[in-house]
Design an enzyme around this catalytic site. Structure first.
Site, short mmCIF file in Angstrom:
data_model
loop_
_atom_site.label_atom_id
_atom_site.label_comp_id
_atom_site.label_asym_id
_atom_site.label_seq_id
_atom_site.Cartn_x
_atom_site.Cartn_y
_atom_site.Cartn_z
N SER A 19 0.18 -16.81 29.67
CA SER A 19 0.14 -18.25 29.41
C SER A 19 -0.59 -19.02 30.51
O SER A 19 -0.53 -18.65 31.69
CB SER A 19 1.58 -18.77 29.31
OG SER A 19 1.60 -20.18 29.37
N TYR A 30 -4.35 -23.45 27.36
CA TYR A 30 -4.06 -24.83 26.94
C TYR A 30 -5.18 -25.65 27.53
O TYR A 30 -5.30 -25.76 28.76
CB TYR A 30 -2.73 -25.31 27.52
CG TYR A 30 -1.50 -24.84 26.80
CD1 TYR A 30 -1.35 -25.00 25.42
CD2 TYR A 30 -0.44 -24.26 27.49
CE1 TYR A 30 -0.20 -24.58 24.77
CE2 TYR A 30 0.70 -23.83 26.85
CZ TYR A 30 0.82 -24.00 25.49
OH TYR A 30 1.95 -23.59 24.84
N THR A 34 -4.81 -22.12 22.34
CA THR A 34 -3.65 -22.55 21.52
C THR A 34 -3.90 -23.96 21.01
O THR A 34 -4.19 -24.87 21.78
CB THR A 34 -2.36 -22.49 22.36
OG1 THR A 34 -2.14 -21.14 22.74
CG2 THR A 34 -1.16 -22.99 21.57
N LYS A 85 -5.23 -19.71 18.46
CA LYS A 85 -3.81 -19.43 18.19
C LYS A 85 -3.12 -20.66 17.60
O LYS A 85 -3.24 -21.76 18.16
CB LYS A 85 -3.11 -19.02 19.50
CG LYS A 85 -1.61 -18.78 19.39
CD LYS A 85 -1.08 -18.16 20.68
CE LYS A 85 0.41 -17.85 20.60
NZ LYS A 85 1.26 -18.99 20.87
N HIS A 136 4.01 -21.08 16.81
CA HIS A 136 4.51 -21.18 18.18
C HIS A 136 5.98 -20.75 18.25
O HIS A 136 6.76 -21.29 19.03
CB HIS A 136 4.36 -22.63 18.69
CG HIS A 136 3.96 -22.75 20.13
ND1 HIS A 136 2.70 -23.09 20.52
CD2 HIS A 136 4.66 -22.60 21.27
CE1 HIS A 136 2.65 -23.15 21.85
NE2 HIS A 136 3.84 -22.84 22.32
C1 FMN Z 1 9.91 -19.89 26.02
C2 FMN Z 1 8.61 -19.87 25.28
C3 FMN Z 1 7.46 -20.30 25.93
C4 FMN Z 1 6.23 -20.27 25.24
N1 FMN Z 1 5.10 -20.64 25.92
C5 FMN Z 1 3.90 -20.56 25.30
C6 FMN Z 1 2.71 -20.85 26.00
O1 FMN Z 1 2.73 -21.16 27.19
N2 FMN Z 1 1.54 -20.77 25.33
C7 FMN Z 1 1.48 -20.40 23.99
O2 FMN Z 1 0.40 -20.35 23.41
N3 FMN Z 1 2.60 -20.10 23.32
C8 FMN Z 1 3.81 -20.15 23.94
N4 FMN Z 1 4.94 -19.81 23.26
C9 FMN Z 1 4.83 -19.30 21.88
C10 FMN Z 1 4.60 -17.78 21.90
O3 FMN Z 1 3.32 -17.45 22.37
C11 FMN Z 1 4.73 -17.17 20.50
O4 FMN Z 1 3.85 -17.84 19.62
C12 FMN Z 1 6.15 -17.25 19.95
O5 FMN Z 1 7.10 -17.09 20.97
C13 FMN Z 1 6.34 -16.18 18.90
O6 FMN Z 1 7.55 -16.39 18.22
P1 FMN Z 1 8.92 -15.66 18.59
O7 FMN Z 1 9.41 -16.24 19.87
O8 FMN Z 1 9.79 -16.01 17.44
O9 FMN Z 1 8.64 -14.18 18.69
C14 FMN Z 1 6.18 -19.83 23.90
C15 FMN Z 1 7.34 -19.41 23.26
C16 FMN Z 1 8.54 -19.42 23.94
C17 FMN Z 1 9.78 -18.93 23.24
#
Ligand code: FMN
Length: 428
Positions: A170, A193, A219, A299, A323
């Site tokens: 990330s 981002y 993203t 994404k 997300h």
């Molecule tokens: C705590 C947390 C932080 C996340 N931070 C980012 C991020 O910084 N950038 C991003 O593109 N997606 C982020 N996501 C989304 C994840 O990349 C991913 O799309 C998502 O967690 C997938 O779904 P799941 O948690 O149900 O497996 C985050 C998700 C969580 C749970």
């Protein structure tokens, strides 16, 4: 209330609880279950039996080796993390219903298993941009892993190395990209981002490229912001002094060499977040493509139209994602978005999908519907929070084993044998 009525009510309630999907999915805190079962000590044997079952089903695992499925790690994570950090991990949007939506989407698709195939040799490897990965299970980018374990992204990277997984890092990671790549012992993909100004974005992309990242993932699903109520409640419940750790003047590692004002990160700690440039349009994808030698993926795609636009504007691949139910309350699971994306892309770009994947069957269904690979977010974070690197490894191992079992059950010995012929869409 007379004792008989109390007993009957408790019994009814326990029966309801025992059959509740909330219990099966581990959504009830262990403390709550313990209190409820204690309250039932004086009721009859049926209720007592149910109470014991509830107690047993909520027992926390003491080591990663005891886990039977990825949800076992969620219960531990909930116990060990401070309320605000667990809420950051758990939160969805609005009433959190989107979390269930993502899970329920899988029920629309059934599996058509095939018999009497020689399944002694199994190959789960997948090729992405010329690189072959041992498994199609991808570690998705998640911010601030330091909130879950002191080893943060380094523990995740080491687990990815041991188990042979692709890892995306990330923009708002707790650990510098250079250190993560060293711990991974190979390239990771950089999740971007976009900053408010192009120069700042370019500097981040250049740094990722110089560090050795082999793809950049833009993203695009938070541009309109998101209403995360559970995290706000968690912060309210947390009585620690957050400013001891969250220093608003200390930028994230990816932002350190840049002017912090470029990011317009506002708000008092810990409620800071990535910038969300409102003016970003499809031309941005082409601009990014022209600014880097890395393949560019987008994404957050959930429609066929946007999948086509990814291709038209020069993206090399895309990630079907909401997300992890954190982007908006669309009411659509990503697995249900996948068919229209696959149709629009026509096999010309790799498609990674995430959001709600918790079982080998979920992964198999996505591959059968046309995804190239499948990402996970929360499950590996539950593992990380519970047991550090060992927890992440155990989560990856469980999912790999589950996927392999489904592949054998369906008579498929490599990913290219998994096809729409293995799926029934109940809605048709
Ligand atoms: C705590 C947390 C932080 C996340 N931070 C980012 C991020 O910084 N950038 C991003 O593109 N997606 C982020 N996501 C989304 C994840 O990349 C991913 O799309 C998502 O967690 C997938 O779904 P799941 O948690 O149900 O497996 C985050 C998700 C969580 C749970």
């Amino acid at each position: 209330m007379p004792h008989a009525d109390v007993t009957a009510s408790r019994r009814l309630f326990l029966q309801y609880l025992a059959g509740s999907p909330a219990l099966a999915a581990g959504m009830l805190g262990t403390g709550l279950v313990r209190d409820l079962t204690a309250a039932c000590l004086s009721v009859d044997s049926t209720a007592n039996h149910t109470a014991q079952q509830l107690e047993q089903s909520s027992t926390l695992i003491a080591s990663e080796n005891e886990a039977l499925n990825v949800f076992d790690f969620r219960s531990v994570a909930e116990q060990v993390l401070p309320p605000a950090h667990y809420a950051y991990l758990a939160t969805s949007v609005d009433d959190d219903r989107m979390l269930e939506v993502n899970r329920e989407g899988f029920l629309r698709f059934q599996l058509r298993m095939r018999r009497l195939v020689d399944i002694r040799q199994l190959d789960t490897s997948v090729r992405l941009f010329g690189h072959r990965w041992d498994t199609p299970i991808v570690i998705q980018p998640t911010g601030s892993n330091g909130a879950f374990h002191p080893d943060a992204e380094l523990a995740v990277a080491r687990a990815a190395r041991v188990k042979g997984h692709l890892q995306m890092l990330s923009t708002v990671a707790s650990t510098p990209v250079e250190e993560v790549i060293a711990a991974r012992g190979g390239p990771v993909w950089f999740q971007l981002y976009a900053a408010e100004n192009w120069t700042a974005t370019q500097a981040m992309v250049k740094r990722a490229e110089d560090a050795g990242c082999s793809a950049v993932v833009l993203t695009v699903d938070l541009q309109g912001d998101s209403n995360r109520e559970t995290v706000s409640r968690g912060i309210r419940r947390d009585d620690r002094d957050c400013t001891l750790c969250h220093d608003p003047n200390r930028p994230r590692p990816m932002h350190t060499h840049l002017d912090a004002s470029s990011f317009r990160i506002t708000g008092t700690p810990p409620r800071t977040g990535p910038p969300r440039p409102r003016g970003m349009t499809w031309e941005y994808v082409t601009r990014l493509k022209n600014a880097t030698v890395m393949p560019v993926l987008v994404k957050g795609i959930v429609t066929g139209e946007d999948a086509s636009l990814c291709e038209a504007y020069g993206a090399d691949g895309l990630v079907v994602s909401n997300h992890g139910a954190r982007a908006g309350a669309s009411g659509r699971s990503t697995i249900e978005c996948l068919p229209e994306v696959v149709e629009a892309v026509g096999g010309r770009l790799p498609i990674i999908i995430d959001s709600g994947f918790r079982r080998g069957t979920d992964i198999f269904k996505a591959l059968a519907l046309g995804a190239t690979a499948v990402g996970i977010g929360r499950p590996y974070l539950w593992g990380l929070a519970s047991f550090g690197q060992a927890g992440v490894e155990a989560v990856l191992e469980l999912l790999r084993r589950e996927l392999e079992m489904v592949m054998r059950q369906a008579g498929t010995t490599s990913l290219d044998q998994i096809s729409p012929a293995h799926i029934v869409d109940r809605s048709l």
